[in-house]
Design an enzyme around this catalytic site. Sequence first.
Site: not given
Ligand code: PGA
Length: 271
Positions: A9-11, A94, A96, A166, A172, A212, A233-234
Amino acid sequence: MNKKLVVGNWKMNLTVPESTVLVEKLKRELAKEKHVDVVICPSYLDIYPASKELAGSNVALGAQDLFYEEEGAFTGAVSPVALSHFVKYAIVGHSERRMHFGETDKVVAKKAAAAVAHDIVPIICVGETLHEKEDGLGKVVVMSQLETALSYLTAAEIAEAVVAYEPIWAIGTGHICKPEDAEKMAMNIRVLVKALYGEKASNEVRVLYGGSVTDENTAQFAKLKAVNGVLVGGASLDHYKFSQIVKAFDSAKVEKVHIPEKKTKPKAKKK
Ligand code: PGA
């Protein structure tokens, strides 16, 4: 049995030229990984160029969100009809989106149904906050999010869908959920799916862990049975780290798990 699944997930990161460079690297690096499904979810702007580059490759495309209506006066929203020409998957719900855009469980349910209606596999995200976890409410919160999110889908559609557990406190933050706790929650998810939609859906729905995940901690998650992959994510913005995560799952065993029946609370005895 379904293959394991690794989703990036590149956000809201990378410009189109930057994303093109990353897509080319991933395509090259992951050309041999055949035992795992790999999905990247870039921003909407990057989807079209990425679809050209990834045609015929091992890497599938997903959207980070979609809207539940097909067309009309919905400024800023992206239609599942438009997306369905380019993506195979879409993340819905998600944390977010829930946090910054006020998405409710009901909206997530509509989005999951819209995805399925357009042949897009929904990756339905659920997870508790730190407060909820500390209050011992993690399971209750996740089960309630899930029950609503799945409510417009049939058992056959759920069997094809993906649920991503999640925990919000792990996203993050660099604090991963203990693998045994991720496995326990994945099993809770399957137990609920079994109770509501039957054996087949509960065995076949793919359950991911997210929060993470990096190339350094991924091996612990690749070993789990009820967890079938990860949502990253990251670390998915780094081609080396993401490729290492994919490779860990490419060589992981896919095992069938025994899913117990849901325990119903015994009724209080009448006096
Ligand atoms: P993260 O994000 O790996 O940066 O913790 C995961 C996500 O939000 O899908």
